[in-house]
Design a protein around this motif. Sequence first.
Motif, PDB file in Angstrom:
ATOM      1  N   UNK A   1       0.849  -1.202   0.000  1.00 44.68           N
ATOM      2  CA  UNK A   1       0.000   0.000   0.000  1.00 44.68           C
ATOM      3  C   UNK A   1       0.879   1.244   0.000  1.00 44.68           C
ATOM      4  N   UNK A   2       0.529   2.199  -0.858  1.00 43.72           N
ATOM      5  CA  UNK A   2       1.314   3.434  -0.942  1.00 43.72           C
ATOM      6  C   UNK A   2       1.150   4.259   0.341  1.00 43.72           C
ATOM      7  N   UNK A   3       2.223   4.960   0.748  1.00 49.98           N
ATOM      8  CA  UNK A   3       2.150   5.737   1.994  1.00 49.98           C
ATOM      9  C   UNK A   3       1.044   6.785   1.984  1.00 49.98           C
ATOM     10  N   UNK A   4       0.829   7.445   0.825  1.00 51.45           N
ATOM     11  CA  UNK A   4      -0.215   8.481   0.760  1.00 51.45           C
ATOM     12  C   UNK A   4      -1.603   7.884   1.016  1.00 51.45           C
ATOM     13  N   UNK A   5      -1.850   6.719   0.404  1.00 53.71           N
ATOM     14  CA  UNK A   5      -3.150   6.067   0.592  1.00 53.71           C
ATOM     15  C   UNK A   5      -3.311   5.618   2.037  1.00 53.71           C
ATOM     16  N   UNK A   6      -2.227   5.079   2.616  1.00 47.17           N
ATOM     17  CA  UNK A   6      -2.283   4.625   4.015  1.00 47.17           C
ATOM     18  C   UNK A   6      -2.567   5.791   4.953  1.00 47.17           C
ATOM     19  N   UNK A   7      -1.965   6.949   4.684  1.00 50.26           N
ATOM     20  CA  UNK A   7      -2.200   8.133   5.520  1.00 50.26           C
ATOM     21  C   UNK A   7      -3.669   8.560   5.440  1.00 50.26           C
ATOM     22  N   UNK A   8      -4.236   8.565   4.224  1.00 54.63           N
ATOM     23  CA  UNK A   8      -5.645   8.951   4.054  1.00 54.63           C
ATOM     24  C   UNK A   8      -6.568   7.980   4.795  1.00 54.63           C
ATOM     25  N   UNK A   9      -6.270   6.675   4.670  1.00 48.53           N
ATOM     26  CA  UNK A   9      -7.115   5.667   5.325  1.00 48.53           C
ATOM     27  C   UNK A   9      -7.013   5.789   6.850  1.00 48.53           C
TER      28      UNK A   9
END
Length: 347
Positions: A1-9
């Motif tokens: 999972x990309x860090x940006x997506x993980x941060x949003x989630x």
Amino acid sequence: MKPQILIIIMFTMISGTMMVLMSSHWLTTWIGFEMNMLAMVPILMKKFNPRTVEASTKYFLTQATASMIMMLSITVNLLLTGQWTVLNMNNQITSNMMTIALAMKLGLSPFHFWVPEVTQGVSLTSGVILLTWQKIAPLSVLYQISPSINSDLLTTMAIMSILIGAWGGLNQTQLRKILAYSSISHMGWMITMTTYNPTLMMLNLMIYILMTFVTFTLFAYSKSTTTLSLSHTWNKSPLIASLIMALMLSLGGLPPLSGFIPKWMIIQELTKNDMIIMPTLMAMMALLNLYFYMRLMYSTALTMFPSTNNIKMKWQFENSKKPILLPPLIVTSIMLLPLTPMMAILY
């Protein structure tokens, strides 16, 4: 999972829990639960494989069912009272439905079957979020509606949870399942206090989150997921193995460690309310919890040769991540007992 997506989630999950904590309107509370649930599913599937997909599906189906029961309870309460206020749930039927929905979200018995399976099917980082952060929102709602809860229903579920959490962990070799059954047992201890002293329930929650987070962190640091891999830790890093043993005893509630504080206070509070049989049963079940923690300690430290045995050493790369916050967290999760008088004043 990309860090940006993980941060949003992660931001969505935290926002959902915060919304539940801060709202006094049933609709925004329900929306917060939904945000939290939908953000948790991709976190469980962070390492994508068939086991995580199965665990995420089980989690989603259980939580969606609980959300439907919760919405039904909110709707019936709206029809009866004409209000959306969280504190206004005086009807017994709606209160029971809400209690059952929150019990499903917490994994209380008899709705506990999903907790060990989901915890075992996901990674250690997802498991620690599942067993710590995901308990905050349902317990906060129980805290708010505690005056109108049916105490008999809640007490029955609490005793069953303590019993299931104690018996279920006896024959386990997977560390995540052991901690899942430990979570069910701890939830039972917390729920017991909901109708008598909700503040003490929140104190128990904080100590439980602290101990469980540190235990999962040490398991992740030593790359241990089974009893066998944990037994290899002693030759590689004896300090980590010793700390894990101390944390296991603290989770079991053995004095003079931090886990003894909530059990001591809960038993004291129940005896103040002229209840003798119930705290006796709870203390006996706590001995079963202590037994399987002691079994872990035995397999970790007492089954090894006195000298270094190269055959039993597990080959793995050294962990390059330095746990900065781990030492103070370990100290607080083991040595909080001298602060008990201050905590007693707070609750």
